[in-house]
Design a protein around this motif. Sequence first.
Motif, short mmCIF file in Angstrom:
data_model
loop_
_atom_site.label_atom_id
_atom_site.label_comp_id
_atom_site.label_asym_id
_atom_site.label_seq_id
_atom_site.Cartn_x
_atom_site.Cartn_y
_atom_site.Cartn_z
N VAL A 75 0.53 -1.28 0.44
CA VAL A 75 -0.33 0.21 0.00
C VAL A 75 0.85 1.23 0.10
CG1 VAL A 75 -1.70 1.60 1.36
CG2 VAL A 75 -1.92 -1.05 1.71
N LEU A 76 2.09 0.90 0.99
CA LEU A 76 2.89 2.39 0.98
C LEU A 76 3.89 2.50 -0.30
CD1 LEU A 76 3.89 1.94 4.65
CD2 LEU A 76 2.48 3.59 3.98
N ALA A 136 14.29 8.79 -3.66
CA ALA A 136 13.23 8.71 -2.77
C ALA A 136 12.94 6.77 -3.46
CB ALA A 136 11.76 9.09 -2.83
N GLY A 137 13.24 6.74 -3.98
CA GLY A 137 12.10 5.27 -4.95
C GLY A 137 13.39 4.33 -4.41
N ALA A 138 14.80 4.51 -4.36
CA ALA A 138 16.07 4.09 -4.06
C ALA A 138 15.36 3.95 -2.74
CB ALA A 138 17.13 3.60 -4.66
N LEU A 139 15.89 4.34 -1.45
CA LEU A 139 15.65 4.07 -0.19
C LEU A 139 14.23 3.24 -0.47
CD1 LEU A 139 16.21 4.76 2.56
CD2 LEU A 139 15.04 6.84 1.98
N VAL A 140 13.03 3.45 -0.81
CA VAL A 140 11.72 3.05 -0.56
C VAL A 140 11.72 1.07 -1.50
CG1 VAL A 140 10.10 2.30 -1.20
CG2 VAL A 140 10.09 5.16 -0.07
N ALA A 141 12.82 0.94 -2.17
CA ALA A 141 12.82 -0.37 -2.68
C ALA A 141 13.63 -0.97 -1.87
CB ALA A 141 13.76 0.00 -4.19
N GLY A 189 12.35 -10.52 12.68
CA GLY A 189 12.36 -10.17 13.89
C GLY A 189 11.25 -8.28 13.62
N ARG A 190 11.64 -7.89 14.32
CA ARG A 190 10.85 -6.44 14.08
C ARG A 190 11.22 -5.20 13.38
NH1 ARG A 190 7.85 -4.00 17.67
NH2 ARG A 190 8.69 -1.48 17.70
N ALA A 191 12.58 -5.69 12.62
CA ALA A 191 12.83 -4.90 11.55
C ALA A 191 11.29 -4.88 10.40
CB ALA A 191 14.19 -5.96 11.07
N PRO A 192 11.12 -6.09 9.75
CA PRO A 192 10.17 -5.64 8.94
C PRO A 192 8.92 -4.41 9.30
CG PRO A 192 10.41 -8.15 8.91
CD PRO A 192 10.95 -7.32 10.08
N PHE A 193 8.73 -4.15 10.57
CA PHE A 193 7.96 -3.33 11.45
C PHE A 193 8.49 -2.41 11.03
CE2 PHE A 193 6.79 -0.71 14.96
CZ PHE A 193 4.78 -0.53 14.63
N VAL A 194 9.37 -2.16 11.24
CA VAL A 194 10.40 -0.55 11.35
C VAL A 194 10.94 -0.25 9.75
CG1 VAL A 194 12.97 0.65 11.85
CG2 VAL A 194 11.73 -1.12 13.55
N ALA A 195 11.47 -0.96 9.32
CA ALA A 195 11.18 -0.28 7.69
C ALA A 195 9.67 0.18 7.01
CB ALA A 195 11.55 -1.43 7.04
N ALA A 196 8.65 -0.19 6.81
CA ALA A 196 7.05 -0.01 7.03
C ALA A 196 6.86 0.67 7.32
CB ALA A 196 5.98 -1.06 7.19
N VAL A 197 7.37 1.31 8.53
CA VAL A 197 6.71 2.75 8.86
C VAL A 197 8.24 3.93 8.77
CG1 VAL A 197 7.46 4.07 11.36
CG2 VAL A 197 6.42 2.57 11.58
N ALA A 198 9.09 3.39 7.93
CA ALA A 198 9.85 4.56 7.89
C ALA A 198 9.83 4.56 6.44
CB ALA A 198 11.41 4.00 7.62
N ILE A 199 8.94 3.46 5.36
CA ILE A 199 8.39 3.57 4.09
C ILE A 199 7.18 5.55 4.56
CG2 ILE A 199 7.17 3.34 2.03
CD1 ILE A 199 8.72 0.70 3.14
N ALA A 234 5.14 9.81 3.61
CA ALA A 234 4.45 11.58 3.96
C ALA A 234 5.46 12.83 4.03
CB ALA A 234 4.22 11.12 5.49
N ALA A 235 6.91 12.96 3.42
CA ALA A 235 7.32 13.95 3.32
C ALA A 235 7.11 14.29 1.97
CB ALA A 235 9.09 13.23 3.29
N MET A 236 7.18 13.01 0.84
CA MET A 236 7.54 13.68 -0.12
C MET A 236 5.09 14.79 -0.68
SD MET A 236 9.18 10.65 -2.33
CE MET A 236 7.73 9.35 -1.64
#
Length: 273
Positions: free
Chosen positions: A213-214, A235-240, A251-261, A266-268
């Motif tokens: 979705v993000l 931005a595209g490379a970072l999100v990818a 672990g929790r890494a997928p959740f943290v990464a999804a929040v980062a996306i 939001a910034a864009m």
Amino acid sequence: MTGDVDTRPSSSAVVGLVAAAHIGPALAVTGLAGLLAAAQALDPAVSALVVAAVLTGQLSVGWSNDLIDLSRDRHNDRRDKPLVAGTVPVGVVRAACGIAVLLCVVLSVACGLVAGLVHLVCVAAAWSYNLGLKSTVWSWLPYAVAFGGLTAFVALAGDAVPPWWWPVGGALLGVGAHLLNVLPDLDDDAATGVRGLPHRLGRRWIAPVATVVLLAATAVVLLGGSPPLAVALGAGALVAALAVVVVTAPGRAPFVAAVAIALVDAAMLVSAR
């Protein structure tokens, strides 16, 4: 006089009242509205009205959430909730919620009738989530309406027609935020029969679906906002890269990464014009 009774609220009650408003998310959404107003270069007075309207609306949503969920939170012994812990009286929260609703209506309409009505629809959508939609497969819809409508409200407050990608990108960002926001409360929700979309997906699939979705939100903002090529590629490379973490990391890494996306989106959303 020494015989007078001090009727002022205690500091702990004030802290409890603030906590019961879900102040973190409330300030995050209010901050997003302020950034959108800045991106639209609204007049400072209009920007102040927009921010005040959104803040009062978000406070009403937070307080109504704890009031409506009180019996469920007591059942789960949620001592982290001020109403369950007895930090703040129920009557105080109920009164504060009513005042916030009244202020929200006045401040929203002060931004313009059409803009105000759009914002009140956003707040009503958030209330509908609290009142029961969160327990259905349609739990994502209030978030889509509220976040997408927020961008339209800000644009309309400045007498502008919102670009198509603002409400579309905002709606997708809202749905992604909903999926991620539910993760910490999955066990408590399951114990009390809450079965929204994230609960039906299950813990394993929430972060990956939120990422899809993000990613769609990212594509919408990049397509609609047409940022400089270097910004778009970065931005595209970072999100990818973050999406890969969501799919492969433990672990929790997928959740943290999804929040980062979500934060990148939001910034864009507020910077691309």
